[in-house]
Write a protein that holds these residues in place. Structure first.
Motif, PDB file in Angstrom:
ATOM      1  N   LEU A   1      19.500  48.702  34.924  1.00 38.50           N
ATOM      2  CA  LEU A   1      20.419  47.629  34.560  1.00 38.50           C
ATOM      3  C   LEU A   1      20.693  46.722  35.745  1.00 38.50           C
ATOM      4  CD1 LEU A   1      22.156  46.752  32.077  1.00 38.50           C
ATOM      5  CD2 LEU A   1      24.069  47.842  33.197  1.00 38.50           C
ATOM      6  N   GLY A   2      20.737  47.308  36.949  1.00 40.12           N
ATOM      7  CA  GLY A   2      20.865  46.504  38.140  1.00 40.12           C
ATOM      8  C   GLY A   2      19.520  45.894  38.504  1.00 40.12           C
ATOM      9  N   GLY A   3      19.462  45.267  39.654  1.00 41.48           N
ATOM     10  CA  GLY A   3      18.221  44.631  40.065  1.00 41.48           C
ATOM     11  C   GLY A   3      18.037  43.275  39.424  1.00 41.48           C
ATOM     12  N   THR A   4      17.078  42.547  39.939  1.00 44.43           N
ATOM     13  CA  THR A   4      16.770  41.207  39.444  1.00 44.43           C
ATOM     14  C   THR A   4      15.323  41.144  38.993  1.00 44.43           C
ATOM     15  OG1 THR A   4      18.456  40.157  40.811  1.00 44.43           O
ATOM     16  CG2 THR A   4      16.624  38.769  40.093  1.00 44.43           C
ATOM     17  N   VAL A   5      14.407  41.379  39.894  1.00 42.74           N
ATOM     18  CA  VAL A   5      12.997  41.424  39.524  1.00 42.74           C
ATOM     19  C   VAL A   5      12.678  42.718  38.796  1.00 42.74           C
ATOM     20  CG1 VAL A   5      10.632  41.319  40.392  1.00 42.74           C
ATOM     21  CG2 VAL A   5      12.417  39.964  41.490  1.00 42.74           C
ATOM     22  N   SER A   6      13.346  43.798  39.159  1.00 52.04           N
ATOM     23  CA  SER A   6      13.016  45.113  38.600  1.00 52.04           C
ATOM     24  C   SER A   6      13.775  45.440  37.329  1.00 52.04           C
ATOM     25  CB  SER A   6      13.304  46.203  39.636  1.00 52.04           C
ATOM     26  OG  SER A   6      14.700  46.288  39.900  1.00 52.04           O
ATOM     27  N   LYS A   7      14.653  44.581  36.861  1.00 57.73           N
ATOM     28  CA  LYS A   7      15.568  44.948  35.784  1.00 57.73           C
ATOM     29  C   LYS A   7      14.832  45.239  34.480  1.00 57.73           C
ATOM     30  CE  LYS A   7      18.353  41.564  35.405  1.00 57.73           C
ATOM     31  NZ  LYS A   7      19.313  40.516  35.006  1.00 57.73           N
ATOM     32  N   SER A   8      15.408  46.191  33.720  1.00 55.56           N
ATOM     33  CA  SER A   8      14.864  46.497  32.400  1.00 55.56           C
ATOM     34  C   SER A   8      15.765  45.982  31.284  1.00 55.56           C
ATOM     35  CB  SER A   8      14.701  48.017  32.236  1.00 55.56           C
ATOM     36  OG  SER A   8      15.960  48.674  32.251  1.00 55.56           O
TER      37      SER A   8
END
Length: 875
Positions: free
Chosen positions: A177-184
């Motif tokens: 849920l966090g992240g920007t490029v890695s978000k799901s």
């Protein structure tokens, strides 16, 4: 022959101990100064283990990406290329209040991330399901990355040629849920969305497993499912009522609701805090001074009893109701219905024919009195409500009077709306807040989930995904995608809630019922950062049946691809498994915060990816190359370049960030604060309902009750247990307290969140499971009747499956109700292909999704998974 998932693609026990055993996790650390890889913290501020300073080479910032909503910053200390300690944010003086920078302290889950990084469940190499085995057997063989990418791309091209882009689906997933490029999450903001949109698009989804019914049905009453007073305003509340809300388990970090609620309790010690919930939650134990146990799925009966008492006693403001509400009074009902008629596809239930007229009194006043359309149903007195809810009539009157002696804040968790009649629950809880005059005032609230505030950054938390290029113009409920595998031909707006969706992602409804349809079956599923298919979704056994349907013209999925660091139960239902990275193995960016503080965390890779794991951006770049769209996908940028792009966008938008990107990365964690007054949810102008007022009676809902086929085209039993009602009233719902099935399955089974997991994330962390093992909560009296004692092994059964766990015998749950913590990993006693999908196969993991129903809810077509009837036996 491939090896089984139980033995294949895992770290050996010896290797795991060598990697993870260097030092323990710090649960109570002091004064760890922030440091990038280029900085050295002061020696006297280092965390210690056994009295000795921690020996490490570098420290870098990351964060906890899972779906509790907090996204807490974390520090990773590294020695010789291995993470030896996970630490928390300890910056600032930790004063709480306006203009103060306080610490975003992680909960104990986040501090156990080393056990996730070095888990024996880590997937080491790309895997392919062994030919001839079924999905769910867990038998895989290693393949190379080149082989995996070629096989996926070839299959994609074949499916697109045969079915078009409508046959592709990006599965719901909140493991990142966090992240920007890695978000799901949200699926439409992921790298797979960017990839697919550049290649023609995919079938999108609306709503989510957290808020499937409240999202669409609370707005039937007030036009808004989200707005509520900021939590910090609770210091001005005389009373606070929490319906099914347990932030002590769900949002328990130092930057989330439970911390804020604890501060409220300290600053407003005289407030009466009431928890209405079938079980005495940790939140109730920690901050409340009254628990009102209620039978699951009966909140709207409670509200009816409260309002009947207040109305008959002349305690409600009649002029307020006449001015701001429609559908309450009998004498104005006909005019109210005309005012509430939807006229735009922005609303549900259009009646273009003008034939859905109402000739009888269906007002709330008539409902309370048992007259008009409700003749013969009896007066909805507190005594009536007591017989349904299990709450004494005097307690119902006391709670009603508490609302009139305000200001009274109402906060609705997302548990009440996860019943088979949960939409009516959500509307009713909002109604008691509004009709008692507690909306739009300090210390009051709307009845929605809490608003936690924060000071946001403008820096993007997603990179462009080109929704305007998506050629698929319909979308499906997040919960009903499984039907598009089995038989998409019955799926339209009037059977399964299909909606139109435009290039911006805005959904709309059909002008004529039955005209919005799916155009193809789901043939390909991207499953990234998600254990939904064998975890969060319902009825695992029936799901396995559907996953293993033959690949034919109008049904059967052809390929499921999972990207995940761990061998989850869902991974074992996939055709191709690609090893993904943890947040500590890639660069990214996360933002968050609550109250008067906001933060942005520029995450730096702490260690190199283990084994052959790759970040999702690299995986999608390889796929884009195979599909001939690499240049469009990358725009010539690396993942780190995209993080710099976010930084530049934030600077341009006015964020107070360091002068250069290099300084931004070196800083790692940046916080900001202000001294704003707590936000008050005070509607200005007309509400976003057809009438512009609170719609006690929803003509939208009434129209749907006459237009829709609640059997789902023949896939849902026509047993009368599903209803769409104009008023938010109680009815005998599917597997509710009044269902005749209780003769065979006598207990109401609900699920609750546990401290040890966020959904299924952290479900494979031994430290967490050792703290709170998976147990079925059962009342002491019920347990005594069954001869069950504390920690006895029991089997919980529904019509859909069987699951084994131990018993937690307690008076913290009301008689006749049992609760199983959701998110445990499915672990069948056998994975033999002949038994896949057989409800008699015993689950050893205590997974509640083996027991829950995938029957969609009437309006939202969402997850009513808290409505279950079960039996319990000693193992």
């Amino acid at each position: 022959m491939g090896k089984t998932a139980q033995t294949f693609g895992k770290i050996s026990r010896r290797s795991f101990l060598g990697l993870a055993g260097a030092t323990g996790v710090g649960v109570a650390l002091t004064g760890c100064a922030p440091a990038s890889k280029q900085e050295e913290p002061a020696a006297d501020s280092l965390p210690v283990t056994g009295g000795d300073p921690l020996d490490y080479d570098t420290v870098s910032w990351s964060s906890c990406h899972v779906n509790c909503g907090s996204r807490c910053p974390l520090k990773a200390y590294v020695k010789d290329g291995q993470v030896v300690r996970i630490d928390i944010d300890s910056d600032g003086d930790d004063e709480f209040g306006p203009g103060k920078i306080y610490q975003m302290r992680s909960c104990v889950r986040g501090r156990t991330n080393r056990q996730r990084i070095y888990s024996p469940d880590r997937i080491q190499k790309p895997l392919k399901r062994v030919e001839g085995t079924k999905r769910g057997e867990g038998k895989y063989e290693e393949i190379t990355w080149d082989e995996a990418i070629d096989l996926i791309a070839t299959t994609m091209k074949e499916i697109k040629e045969e079915y078009g882009n409508d046959a592709f689906y990006i599965q719901y997933g909140t493991g990142v849920l966090g992240g920007t490029v890695s978000k799901s999450w949200h699926p439409d903001q992921t790298m797979f969305a960017r990839l697919m949109n550049l290649w023609g698009g995919y079938l999108r989804q609306y709503a989510d497993y957290s808020t499937g019914q409240i999202t669409w049905e609370m707005p039937l009453f007030n036009g808004d499912a989200w707005s509520n007073n900021e939590v910090t305003d609770l210091v001005n509340s005389k009373n606070i009522v929490l319906f099914g809300n347990n932030p002590a388990n769900t949002r328990m970090s130092g930057s989330a609701m439970q911390y804020l609620l604890t501060q409220v309790r300290l600053q407003n010690p005289e407030a009466t805090i009431v928890v209405v919930d079938p079980h005495l939650s940790d939140t109730a134990v920690g901050v409340a001074n009254r628990w009102i146990p209620i039978r699951p799925g009966t909140d709207m009966a409670l509200v009816a009893g409260m309002i009947q008492y207040l109305f008959s006693a002349g305690k409600l403001d009649e002029q307020l109701i006449r001015d701001k509400f429609v559908g309450f009074f009998s004498d104005s009902f006909a005019d109210d219905v005309k005012a509430a008629e939807p006229t735009s596809t922005a609303f549900m239930g259009l009646d273009k024919s003008g034939k859905l007229t109402i000739k009888e009194d269906m007002s709330y006043e008539a409902y309370l009195a048992g007259t008009g359309a409700y003749k013969g149903t009896g007066e909805k007195t507190p005594e009536w409500a007591a017989g349904i809810t299990g709450i004494p009539a005097d307690t119902i009157r006391e709670l009603a009077d508490l609302y009139m002696d305000g200001p009274t804040a109402t906060i609705q968790g997302w548990g009440p709306q996860r019943h088979s009649n949960g939409g009516n629950n959500s509307r009713a809880i909002a109604m008691i807040a509004a009709i008692t005059g507690n909306v739009g005032i300090s210390g009051g609230g709307t009845g929605a989930r809490e608003g936690v505030g924060g000071v946001p950054f403008a820096t993007p938390t997603a990179i462009p995904c080109f929704p305007e290029k998506n050629t698929v113009d319909v979308c499906v409920s997040f919960f009903d995608w499984y039907q598009a595998i089995e038989d998409y031909t019955v799926m339209n707006d009037a059977t399964w809630g299909i909606r139109a969706i435009d290039e911006t992602g805005v959904t709309s409804y059909a002008e004529e019922p039955g005209t919005l349809k799916l155009k193809a079956p789901i043939k390909f599923i991207w499953n990234y950062g998600s254990n939904v298919m064998m975890g969060q979704h319902a009825d695992i056994n029936d799901s396995l049946r559907i996953y293993n349907l033959p690949d034919e013209k109008d049904s059967g999925v052809r390929m499921i691809v999972t990207v995940d660091p761990w061998m989850t139960p869902t991974a074992m239902a996939s055709d191709i498994i690609l090893p993904g990275t943890t947040p500590f193995e890639e660069d990214d960016l996360t933002t968050g915060g609550t109250a008067w503080t906001g933060f942005i965390c520029c995450e730096s890779k702490a260690i190199e990816p283990l084994f052959e794991a790759k970040p999702v951006y690299e995986i999608c770049t390889l796929l884009a190359d195979a599909l001939g769209i690499k240049d469009e996908f990358t725009e010539g940028k690396t993942q780190l370049d995209w993080i710099e792009w976010c930084y530049n966008e934030g600077k341009a938008a006015g964020d107070d960030l360091p002068d250069t990107f290099e300084e931004f990365r070196a800083a790692g964690l940046i916080k900001q604060t202000d001294d704003h007054e707590p936000a008050i949810a005070a509607p200005e102008g007309p509400l976003a309902t057809p009438s512009g007022k609170y719609e006690v009676f929803s003509k939208q809902a009434y129209n749907l009750s006459r237009q829709w086929d609640l059997t789902g085209g023949g896939y849902v039993p026509d047993d009368g247990r599903d209803q769409i009602t104009g008023l938010p009233i109680w009815y005998e719902n599917f597997e509710g307290y009044g269902d005749p099935l209780r003769e065979e399955y006598p207990f109401q089974l609900i699920g609750h969140h546990t401290k040890t997991r966020t959904h299924s994330s952290y479900g494979n962390v031994p430290w967490m499971s050792s703290v709170a093992p998976q147990q079925c909560w059962i009342n002491e009296g019920d347990a005594a009747t069954l001869g069950i004692k504390q920690d006895d092994t029991v089997i919980v059964s529904t019509e859909r499956g069987r699951s084994r766990m131990t018993a937690k015998v307690t008076n913290r749950i009301m008689p006749g109700v049992v609760s199983v913590p959701q998110g445990a990993w499915y672990d069948p006693v056998t994975r033999d292909g002949a038994t896949i999908g057989d409800p008699s196969v015993l689950d050893l993991g205590g997974c509640i999704s083996v027991l829950t129903s995938s029957r969609p809810t009437p309006i939202s077509k969402g997850n009513g998974v808290h409505s279950n009837l079960c039996k319990i036996e000693k193992a």
